[in-house]
Design a protein around this motif. Structure first.
Motif, PDB file in Angstrom:
ATOM      1  N   LEU A  29     -30.597  49.232  26.439  1.00  0.00           N
ATOM      2  CA  LEU A  29     -31.785  49.202  27.287  1.00  0.00           C
ATOM      3  C   LEU A  29     -32.786  48.203  26.721  1.00  0.00           C
ATOM      4  CD1 LEU A  29     -32.242  53.041  27.870  1.00  0.00           C
ATOM      5  CD2 LEU A  29     -30.977  51.397  29.276  1.00  0.00           C
ATOM      6  N   GLY A  30     -33.252  47.311  27.570  1.00  0.00           N
ATOM      7  CA  GLY A  30     -34.154  46.260  27.115  1.00  0.00           C
ATOM      8  C   GLY A  30     -35.472  46.227  27.847  1.00  0.00           C
ATOM      9  N   GLY A  31     -35.860  47.355  28.426  1.00  0.00           N
ATOM     10  CA  GLY A  31     -37.108  47.405  29.180  1.00  0.00           C
ATOM     11  C   GLY A  31     -38.319  47.200  28.299  1.00  0.00           C
ATOM     12  N   PRO A  32     -39.423  46.822  28.922  1.00  0.00           N
ATOM     13  CA  PRO A  32     -40.644  46.522  28.164  1.00  0.00           C
ATOM     14  C   PRO A  32     -41.273  47.754  27.533  1.00  0.00           C
ATOM     15  CG  PRO A  32     -41.081  46.475  30.523  1.00  0.00           C
ATOM     16  CD  PRO A  32     -39.608  46.669  30.363  1.00  0.00           C
ATOM     17  N   ASP A  52     -48.253  50.079  35.483  1.00  0.00           N
ATOM     18  CA  ASP A  52     -48.804  49.758  34.172  1.00  0.00           C
ATOM     19  C   ASP A  52     -48.240  50.779  33.188  1.00  0.00           C
ATOM     20  OD1 ASP A  52     -50.268  49.328  31.865  1.00  0.00           O
ATOM     21  OD2 ASP A  52     -52.204  49.261  32.897  1.00  0.00           O
ATOM     22  N   ILE A  53     -47.400  50.316  32.280  1.00  0.00           N
ATOM     23  CA  ILE A  53     -46.704  51.197  31.353  1.00  0.00           C
ATOM     24  C   ILE A  53     -47.651  51.914  30.394  1.00  0.00           C
ATOM     25  CG2 ILE A  53     -45.006  51.217  29.462  1.00  0.00           C
ATOM     26  CD1 ILE A  53     -43.446  49.148  30.976  1.00  0.00           C
ATOM     27  N   SER A  54     -48.854  51.385  30.195  1.00  0.00           N
ATOM     28  CA  SER A  54     -49.798  52.059  29.301  1.00  0.00           C
ATOM     29  C   SER A  54     -50.353  53.342  29.913  1.00  0.00           C
ATOM     30  CB  SER A  54     -50.944  51.124  28.913  1.00  0.00           C
ATOM     31  OG  SER A  54     -51.746  50.835  30.046  1.00  0.00           O
ATOM     32  N   ASP A  55     -50.193  53.525  31.215  1.00  0.00           N
ATOM     33  CA  ASP A  55     -50.617  54.738  31.904  1.00  0.00           C
ATOM     34  C   ASP A  55     -49.396  55.662  31.995  1.00  0.00           C
ATOM     35  OD1 ASP A  55     -51.018  56.651  34.018  1.00  0.00           O
ATOM     36  OD2 ASP A  55     -52.640  55.403  34.794  1.00  0.00           O
ATOM     37  N   ASN A  69     -32.726  55.823  41.362  1.00  0.00           N
ATOM     38  CA  ASN A  69     -32.248  54.832  42.317  1.00  0.00           C
ATOM     39  C   ASN A  69     -31.545  53.635  41.693  1.00  0.00           C
ATOM     40  OD1 ASN A  69     -33.550  56.338  44.369  1.00  0.00           O
ATOM     41  ND2 ASN A  69     -35.463  55.307  43.909  1.00  0.00           N
ATOM     42  N   GLY A  70     -31.621  53.507  40.380  1.00  0.00           N
ATOM     43  CA  GLY A  70     -31.156  52.290  39.727  1.00  0.00           C
ATOM     44  C   GLY A  70     -29.665  52.232  39.460  1.00  0.00           C
ATOM     45  N   SER A  71     -29.251  51.026  39.164  1.00  0.00           N
ATOM     46  CA  SER A  71     -27.885  50.740  38.729  1.00  0.00           C
ATOM     47  C   SER A  71     -27.916  50.517  37.219  1.00  0.00           C
ATOM     48  CB  SER A  71     -27.374  49.475  39.413  1.00  0.00           C
ATOM     49  OG  SER A  71     -28.129  48.354  38.962  1.00  0.00           O
ATOM     50  N   ARG A  72     -26.774  50.307  36.637  1.00  0.00           N
ATOM     51  CA  ARG A  72     -26.708  50.010  35.206  1.00  0.00           C
ATOM     52  C   ARG A  72     -27.601  48.818  34.858  1.00  0.00           C
ATOM     53  NH1 ARG A  72     -21.810  49.650  31.058  1.00  0.00           N
ATOM     54  NH2 ARG A  72     -21.475  51.671  31.963  1.00  0.00           N
ATOM     55  N   ASP A  73     -27.558  47.775  35.666  1.00  0.00           N
ATOM     56  CA  ASP A  73     -28.396  46.591  35.412  1.00  0.00           C
ATOM     57  C   ASP A  73     -29.879  46.932  35.468  1.00  0.00           C
ATOM     58  OD1 ASP A  73     -26.141  45.001  35.084  1.00  0.00           O
ATOM     59  OD2 ASP A  73     -26.194  44.217  37.128  1.00  0.00           O
ATOM     60  N   ASP A  74     -30.260  47.804  36.395  1.00  0.00           N
ATOM     61  CA  ASP A  74     -31.669  48.219  36.490  1.00  0.00           C
ATOM     62  C   ASP A  74     -32.078  49.017  35.257  1.00  0.00           C
ATOM     63  OD1 ASP A  74     -32.084  47.111  39.087  1.00  0.00           O
ATOM     64  OD2 ASP A  74     -31.074  48.847  39.955  1.00  0.00           O
ATOM     65  N   PHE A  75     -31.205  49.906  34.789  1.00  0.00           N
ATOM     66  CA  PHE A  75     -31.514  50.678  33.589  1.00  0.00           C
ATOM     67  C   PHE A  75     -31.776  49.737  32.419  1.00  0.00           C
ATOM     68  CE2 PHE A  75     -28.322  53.929  35.416  1.00  0.00           C
ATOM     69  CZ  PHE A  75     -29.265  54.418  36.304  1.00  0.00           C
ATOM     70  N   VAL A  76     -30.903  48.749  32.259  1.00  0.00           N
ATOM     71  CA  VAL A  76     -31.017  47.805  31.147  1.00  0.00           C
ATOM     72  C   VAL A  76     -32.304  46.990  31.254  1.00  0.00           C
ATOM     73  CG1 VAL A  76     -29.972  45.730  30.140  1.00  0.00           C
ATOM     74  CG2 VAL A  76     -28.537  47.700  30.717  1.00  0.00           C
ATOM     75  N   GLU A  77     -32.676  46.611  32.461  1.00  0.00           N
ATOM     76  CA  GLU A  77     -33.859  45.764  32.643  1.00  0.00           C
ATOM     77  C   GLU A  77     -35.182  46.511  32.554  1.00  0.00           C
ATOM     78  OE1 GLU A  77     -35.734  42.494  35.762  1.00  0.00           O
ATOM     79  OE2 GLU A  77     -33.677  43.197  36.033  1.00  0.00           O
ATOM     80  N   TYR A  78     -35.234  47.739  33.052  1.00  0.00           N
ATOM     81  CA  TYR A  78     -36.527  48.416  33.192  1.00  0.00           C
ATOM     82  C   TYR A  78     -36.773  49.573  32.228  1.00  0.00           C
ATOM     83  CZ  TYR A  78     -36.748  45.664  37.417  1.00  0.00           C
ATOM     84  OH  TYR A  78     -36.762  44.618  38.294  1.00  0.00           O
ATOM     85  N   LEU A  79     -35.742  50.125  31.618  1.00  0.00           N
ATOM     86  CA  LEU A  79     -35.934  51.267  30.721  1.00  0.00           C
ATOM     87  C   LEU A  79     -35.952  50.819  29.261  1.00  0.00           C
ATOM     88  CD1 LEU A  79     -33.508  53.880  32.345  1.00  0.00           C
ATOM     89  CD2 LEU A  79     -35.949  53.535  32.802  1.00  0.00           C
TER      90      LEU A  79
END
Length: 118
Positions: A29-32, A52-55, A69-79
């Motif tokens: 997982l490479g999310g911000p 806003d991730i700080s909230d 709702n995500g796919s594997r690619d979404d998990f990697v990008e956003y989580l």
């Protein structure tokens, strides 16, 4: 006809997914860790799309949308693995069993502790 008591596979849920949809490890997982995240329309087609991730409330909303709702690619990008682990005790209550169970079965670090000390 007697069932096999060791059988663990279940029919796929219309609300969940199987473990093959998940990353092989949480470190994929490479999310911000901070800042603002804009979800694409295939994830957030109605309502809020910028989070806003700080909230914490917005972070939990973002993760709920991606997990549901995500796919594997979404998990990697956003989580983000650290944020996912930190907020999993709250997130798991927001997710249906069909989503929660595959994550907890695949990643032991997300499983609730049986030895919580009061």
């Amino acid at each position: 006809m007697a069932g096999n008591p060791k059988r663990t596979s279940r029919a796929p849920s219309r609300w969940g997914y199987d473990a093959e949809r998940l990353p092989a490890a949480l470190d994929e997982l490479g999310g911000p860790e901070g800042g603002k995240v804009e979800l694409p329309l295939h994830l957030a087609w109605s309502g809020l799309r910028v989070f806003d991730i700080s909230d914490v409330k917005l972070l939990l909303g973002l993760y709920r949308i991606v997990l549901n709702n995500g796919s594997r690619d979404d998990f990697v990008e956003y989580l983000n693995p650290d944020l996912l682990i930190r907020y999993w005790p709250i997130l798991r209550k927001m997710l249906g069993r069909g989503v929660r169970v595959p994550w907890e079965e695949t990643f032991p670090e997300l499983r609730p502790s049986d030895s919580a000390v009061a």
